[in-house]
Design a protein around this motif. Sequence first.
Motif, PDB file in Angstrom:
ATOM      1  N   ALA A  66       0.824  -1.211   0.000  1.00  0.00           N
ATOM      2  CA  ALA A  66       0.000   0.000   0.000  1.00  0.00           C
ATOM      3  C   ALA A  66       0.858   1.261   0.000  1.00  0.00           C
ATOM      4  N   ALA A  67       1.892   1.275   0.846  1.00  0.00           N
ATOM      5  CA  ALA A  67       2.742   2.462   0.952  1.00  0.00           C
ATOM      6  C   ALA A  67       3.474   2.728  -0.357  1.00  0.00           C
ATOM      7  N   HIS A  68       3.972   1.689  -1.005  1.00  0.00           N
ATOM      8  CA  HIS A  68       4.705   1.866  -2.254  1.00  0.00           C
ATOM      9  C   HIS A  68       3.783   2.333  -3.381  1.00  0.00           C
ATOM     10  N   LEU A  69       2.546   1.828  -3.397  1.00  0.00           N
ATOM     11  CA  LEU A  69       1.591   2.277  -4.418  1.00  0.00           C
ATOM     12  C   LEU A  69       1.278   3.762  -4.254  1.00  0.00           C
ATOM     13  N   ILE A  70       0.950   4.163  -3.019  1.00  0.00           N
ATOM     14  CA  ILE A  70       0.573   5.558  -2.784  1.00  0.00           C
ATOM     15  C   ILE A  70       1.766   6.486  -3.014  1.00  0.00           C
ATOM     16  N   SER A  71       2.947   6.052  -2.578  1.00  0.00           N
ATOM     17  CA  SER A  71       4.146   6.852  -2.798  1.00  0.00           C
ATOM     18  C   SER A  71       4.434   7.001  -4.290  1.00  0.00           C
ATOM     19  N   GLY A  72       4.035   5.991  -5.052  1.00  0.00           N
ATOM     20  CA  GLY A  72       4.243   6.047  -6.499  1.00  0.00           C
ATOM     21  C   GLY A  72       3.172   6.806  -7.258  1.00  0.00           C
ATOM     22  N   GLY A  73       2.175   7.343  -6.541  1.00  0.00           N
ATOM     23  CA  GLY A  73       1.157   8.166  -7.179  1.00  0.00           C
ATOM     24  C   GLY A  73      -0.174   7.495  -7.411  1.00  0.00           C
ATOM     25  N   ALA A  74      -0.380   6.289  -6.872  1.00  0.00           N
ATOM     26  CA  ALA A  74      -1.659   5.600  -7.074  1.00  0.00           C
ATOM     27  C   ALA A  74      -2.790   6.344  -6.373  1.00  0.00           C
ATOM     28  N   ASP A  75      -3.967   6.290  -6.971  1.00  0.00           N
ATOM     29  CA  ASP A  75      -5.157   6.910  -6.383  1.00  0.00           C
ATOM     30  C   ASP A  75      -5.490   6.199  -5.075  1.00  0.00           C
ATOM     31  N   ILE A  76      -5.688   6.979  -4.020  1.00  0.00           N
ATOM     32  CA  ILE A  76      -5.900   6.387  -2.701  1.00  0.00           C
ATOM     33  C   ILE A  76      -7.196   5.567  -2.637  1.00  0.00           C
ATOM     34  N   HIS A  77      -8.205   5.954  -3.425  1.00  0.00           N
ATOM     35  CA  HIS A  77      -9.459   5.199  -3.436  1.00  0.00           C
ATOM     36  C   HIS A  77      -9.247   3.825  -4.078  1.00  0.00           C
ATOM     37  N   ALA A  78      -8.381   3.783  -5.101  1.00  0.00           N
ATOM     38  CA  ALA A  78      -8.076   2.498  -5.735  1.00  0.00           C
ATOM     39  C   ALA A  78      -7.322   1.593  -4.770  1.00  0.00           C
ATOM     40  N   VAL A  79      -6.392   2.179  -4.008  1.00  0.00           N
ATOM     41  CA  VAL A  79      -5.646   1.400  -3.020  1.00  0.00           C
ATOM     42  C   VAL A  79      -6.591   0.894  -1.931  1.00  0.00           C
ATOM     43  N   GLN A  80      -7.521   1.744  -1.506  1.00  0.00           N
ATOM     44  CA  GLN A  80      -8.516   1.330  -0.513  1.00  0.00           C
ATOM     45  C   GLN A  80      -9.300   0.118  -1.001  1.00  0.00           C
ATOM     46  N   ALA A  81      -9.709   0.150  -2.270  1.00  0.00           N
ATOM     47  CA  ALA A  81     -10.480  -0.958  -2.838  1.00  0.00           C
ATOM     48  C   ALA A  81      -9.649  -2.235  -2.895  1.00  0.00           C
ATOM     49  N   MET A  82      -8.381  -2.111  -3.302  1.00  0.00           N
ATOM     50  CA  MET A  82      -7.518  -3.293  -3.389  1.00  0.00           C
ATOM     51  C   MET A  82      -7.228  -3.886  -2.020  1.00  0.00           C
ATOM     52  N   MET A  83      -7.080  -3.030  -1.022  1.00  0.00           N
ATOM     53  CA  MET A  83      -6.785  -3.500   0.332  1.00  0.00           C
ATOM     54  C   MET A  83      -8.016  -4.063   1.031  1.00  0.00           C
ATOM     55  N   GLY A  84      -9.207  -3.683   0.555  1.00  0.00           N
ATOM     56  CA  GLY A  84     -10.432  -4.137   1.206  1.00  0.00           C
ATOM     57  C   GLY A  84     -10.728  -3.383   2.479  1.00  0.00           C
ATOM     58  N   HIS A  85     -10.244  -2.122   2.572  1.00  0.00           N
ATOM     59  CA  HIS A  85     -10.504  -1.301   3.760  1.00  0.00           C
ATOM     60  C   HIS A  85     -11.913  -0.718   3.687  1.00  0.00           C
ATOM     61  N   SER A  86     -12.674  -0.840   4.753  1.00  0.00           N
ATOM     62  CA  SER A  86     -13.999  -0.223   4.797  1.00  0.00           C
ATOM     63  C   SER A  86     -13.907   1.239   5.202  1.00  0.00           C
ATOM     64  N   ASP A  87     -12.835   1.596   5.901  1.00  0.00           N
ATOM     65  CA  ASP A  87     -12.658   2.957   6.395  1.00  0.00           C
ATOM     66  C   ASP A  87     -11.474   3.605   5.691  1.00  0.00           C
ATOM     67  N   MET A  88     -11.713   4.749   5.032  1.00  0.00           N
ATOM     68  CA  MET A  88     -10.656   5.437   4.298  1.00  0.00           C
ATOM     69  C   MET A  88      -9.500   5.851   5.198  1.00  0.00           C
ATOM     70  N   SER A  89      -9.784   6.143   6.472  1.00  0.00           N
ATOM     71  CA  SER A  89      -8.722   6.590   7.372  1.00  0.00           C
ATOM     72  C   SER A  89      -7.638   5.528   7.529  1.00  0.00           C
ATOM     73  N   THR A  90      -8.016   4.265   7.400  1.00  0.00           N
ATOM     74  CA  THR A  90      -7.032   3.190   7.484  1.00  0.00           C
ATOM     75  C   THR A  90      -6.051   3.276   6.334  1.00  0.00           C
ATOM     76  N   THR A  91      -6.571   3.541   5.140  1.00  0.00           N
ATOM     77  CA  THR A  91      -5.712   3.667   3.960  1.00  0.00           C
ATOM     78  C   THR A  91      -4.884   4.936   4.020  1.00  0.00           C
ATOM     79  N   GLN A  92      -5.452   5.997   4.558  1.00  0.00           N
ATOM     80  CA  GLN A  92      -4.749   7.276   4.609  1.00  0.00           C
ATOM     81  C   GLN A  92      -3.496   7.223   5.461  1.00  0.00           C
TER      82      GLN A  92
END
Length: 300
Positions: A251-277
């Motif tokens: 997750a950290a490498h994707l976001i650091s590389g510019g991935a959309d945080i909502h897409a990362v949230q979906a891939m991780m299966g997080h129900s709460d955005m704050s977890t991904t943030q």
Amino acid sequence: MKRGMELEIKEFTEYLAREKQASKNTQVSYGRDLSQMAEYLADNGILEPEKVTRTILNSYILYLERAGRASTTISRVLASVKAFFHYEFCQGRIPKDPAELLKAPKVEKKAPKILSVEQVTSLLDQPKGDSPKELRDKAMLELLYATGIRVSELISLKLEDVNLSVGFITCKDQHKERTVPFGKVTRQALERYLAEARDALLKGRESSRLFVNCSGGSMSRQGFWKIIKCYGEKAGIDVDITPHTLRHSFAAHLISGGADIHAVQAMMGHSDMSTTQAYTAYVQREDPVRVAYNIAHPRQ
């Protein structure tokens, strides 16, 4: 007749077991928390539940904070205290619930521990051989980092959950399912494992599971934890590595590389955005003053 605090606590833990079917660990945890509270109250001359006030409970929470107890520990203690006094109130043993409005301390969310890209690369390069076990380990490590799935999801994957031609897996639980893509390197590792290793590990047995252990049975969480720990030591990585470390790193490498945080949230299966943030803490941001200087200064 007045009833002592310890008797009430004992009856409460018995209620947890009898009516709530709470586990033995939960009963012990609640009992320990409440006994420690009872000691504090007794030191302050309070021996019966009906004598307890919100003020004295606030004082107890403050006492725990000053004693250096972690906020997570205090939150757990508070949950025990709230449950106990709610039970006492519902039983009609106290006229008012003194814990009803108590608030837990704010729990600071620590940034998850991650590996650098170089450390991940070194880890994934460790299964170098052609044995069935090494081919399986290589495929598992590559898939875990490529998708960021949980170890429970990894070991539960079935053959039908993997689409090699398109390059994605499907993770399912009781409530929902999600699809997560993977790349060429992972596909090659999976193809080689399926072609050269899986049947050898099965030893004639049948299984719907994608990954099997060396006896042909289902992989366990503990078994995979040992695998990742072993390869971490071989890679010379001096931090404690768990399967979740690769999930966090994904997750950290994707976001650091510019991935959309909502897409990362979906891939991780997080129900709460704050977890991904939480992973945005690893994004390397350029100094805006330096950026402006480099753009505007005529001698750059």
